[in-house]
Design a protein around this motif. Structure first.
Motif, PDB file in Angstrom:
ATOM      1  N   LEU A 192     -28.359 -22.078 -38.121  1.00  0.00           N
ATOM      2  CA  LEU A 192     -27.170 -22.869 -38.427  1.00  0.00           C
ATOM      3  C   LEU A 192     -25.912 -22.017 -38.364  1.00  0.00           C
ATOM      4  N   GLU A 193     -26.003 -20.825 -38.923  1.00  0.00           N
ATOM      5  CA  GLU A 193     -24.857 -19.914 -38.927  1.00  0.00           C
ATOM      6  C   GLU A 193     -24.463 -19.529 -37.505  1.00  0.00           C
ATOM      7  N   LYS A 194     -25.467 -19.270 -36.664  1.00  0.00           N
ATOM      8  CA  LYS A 194     -25.200 -18.904 -35.273  1.00  0.00           C
ATOM      9  C   LYS A 194     -24.592 -20.077 -34.512  1.00  0.00           C
ATOM     10  N   ASP A 195     -25.121 -21.292 -34.741  1.00  0.00           N
ATOM     11  CA  ASP A 195     -24.571 -22.486 -34.084  1.00  0.00           C
ATOM     12  C   ASP A 195     -23.111 -22.695 -34.475  1.00  0.00           C
ATOM     13  N   PHE A 196     -22.799 -22.511 -35.767  1.00  0.00           N
ATOM     14  CA  PHE A 196     -21.432 -22.716 -36.231  1.00  0.00           C
ATOM     15  C   PHE A 196     -20.504 -21.640 -35.672  1.00  0.00           C
ATOM     16  N   GLU A 197     -20.996 -20.417 -35.569  1.00  0.00           N
ATOM     17  CA  GLU A 197     -20.201 -19.337 -34.999  1.00  0.00           C
ATOM     18  C   GLU A 197     -19.904 -19.612 -33.523  1.00  0.00           C
ATOM     19  N   ASN A 198     -20.904 -20.122 -32.797  1.00  0.00           N
ATOM     20  CA  ASN A 198     -20.692 -20.470 -31.387  1.00  0.00           C
ATOM     21  C   ASN A 198     -19.672 -21.592 -31.242  1.00  0.00           C
ATOM     22  N   TYR A 199     -19.752 -22.573 -32.162  1.00  0.00           N
ATOM     23  CA  TYR A 199     -18.792 -23.673 -32.152  1.00  0.00           C
ATOM     24  C   TYR A 199     -17.375 -23.154 -32.381  1.00  0.00           C
ATOM     25  N   GLN A 200     -17.207 -22.263 -33.364  1.00  0.00           N
ATOM     26  CA  GLN A 200     -15.886 -21.716 -33.661  1.00  0.00           C
ATOM     27  C   GLN A 200     -15.334 -20.924 -32.471  1.00  0.00           C
ATOM     28  N   CYS A 201     -16.198 -20.171 -31.809  1.00  0.00           N
ATOM     29  CA  CYS A 201     -15.771 -19.387 -30.649  1.00  0.00           C
ATOM     30  C   CYS A 201     -15.306 -20.297 -29.515  1.00  0.00           C
ATOM     31  N   LYS A 202     -16.092 -21.328 -29.223  1.00  0.00           N
ATOM     32  CA  LYS A 202     -15.734 -22.246 -28.143  1.00  0.00           C
ATOM     33  C   LYS A 202     -14.446 -22.998 -28.456  1.00  0.00           C
ATOM     34  N   ARG A 203     -14.263 -23.394 -29.727  1.00  0.00           N
ATOM     35  CA  ARG A 203     -13.029 -24.083 -30.124  1.00  0.00           C
ATOM     36  C   ARG A 203     -11.830 -23.160 -29.972  1.00  0.00           C
ATOM     37  N   CYS A 204     -11.978 -21.917 -30.414  1.00  0.00           N
ATOM     38  CA  CYS A 204     -10.903 -20.931 -30.305  1.00  0.00           C
ATOM     39  C   CYS A 204     -10.532 -20.693 -28.843  1.00  0.00           C
ATOM     40  N   GLU A 205     -11.527 -20.539 -27.993  1.00  0.00           N
ATOM     41  CA  GLU A 205     -11.260 -20.302 -26.568  1.00  0.00           C
ATOM     42  C   GLU A 205     -10.626 -21.522 -25.905  1.00  0.00           C
ATOM     43  N   LYS A 206     -11.067 -22.708 -26.291  1.00  0.00           N
ATOM     44  CA  LYS A 206     -10.484 -23.943 -25.759  1.00  0.00           C
ATOM     45  C   LYS A 206      -9.021 -24.064 -26.157  1.00  0.00           C
TER      46      LYS A 206
END
Length: 224
Positions: free
Chosen positions: A43-57
């Motif tokens: 879950l932590e890894k999924d949320f971190e990936n989500y935050q990274c993709k949102r930041c890059e977007k």
């Protein structure tokens, strides 16, 4: 082109398995302690990936459409420091910062610290002002006066001290709010510099450079 039914079934199975694990985690039924820790890590890894993709977007959108970000990109190019999205990296950070600038590594965007796209925009501009100063003045970041001047300018010009941001932090002053915020934010940033961390050093450095650096609005004509 037709979708592979086996591949589609596999995707659906993975979704179902994840949903089942989520339910087990919530209810506490059927999960061993080892499974629980593994699922928490997923879950932590999924949320971190989500935050990274949102930041890059958001970064890519702002670099294309934000008037102040595109202005800073143009100003940096004119100052001899042309950058692109590779120079603005999204990474997780501790709670004491939302971004950072390093002459060696470029601009850091703290993917887990942004509460809105506007917050990320302000942070990008803040760090781009540091880069602009570095290009224009060849700043010695171990010199507390140099660092203080750039922090005063970045806090003042980036939008970091607009009234709505101050309200969110719990500051309600109406008289000289912008100047007070700029001083406070600059001192907090300079204190993080190991070369300026001794008691009173950051405060004295900011006080010494404040008037001249606050009035230097380059590359803007006035405070944004």
């Amino acid at each position: 082109m037709e979708k592979d039914p086996i591949e589609e079934k596999s995707k659906e199975q993975k979704k179902f398995d994840k949903w089942r694990k989520s339910l087990m985690y919530i209810t506490g039924l059927g999960l061993s302690m080892e499974d629980k820790k593994k699922f928490e890590s997923e879950l932590e890894k999924d949320f971190e990936n989500y935050q990274c993709k949102r930041c890059e977007k958001w970064r890519d959108i702002l670099m294309k459409n934000s008037p102040i970000v595109t202005f800073m990109l143009k100003s940096l190019e004119e100052a001899g420091c042309k950058i692109d999205k590779r120079h603005l990296q999204c990474k997780p950070c501790d709670e004491n910062r939302s971004g950072g600038f390093s002459p060696d590594h470029g601009i850091l965007l703290c993917q887990n610290r942004f509460f809105s796209k506007k917050h990320q925009e302000d942070t990008m501009v803040h760090e781009m002002i540091h880069l602009f100063d570095h290009c224009r003045f060849k700043v010695d970041w171990n010199n507390c006066l140099h660092h203080a001047c750039s922090e005063v300018r970045a806090a003042s010009l980036s939008g970091d001290c607009r009234w709505t941001r101050e309200l969110r932090r719990g500051f309600f002053n109406f008289t000289k709010q912008h100047q007070a915020c700029t001083k406070r934010r600059a001192i907090l940033s300079v204190q993080q510099n190991d070369a300026c961390s001794a008691p009173g050093v950051a405060e004295r450095a900011v006080a010494e450079v404040f008037e001249s650096c606050f009035n230097d609005t380059q590359p803007f004509d006035e405070i944004y």
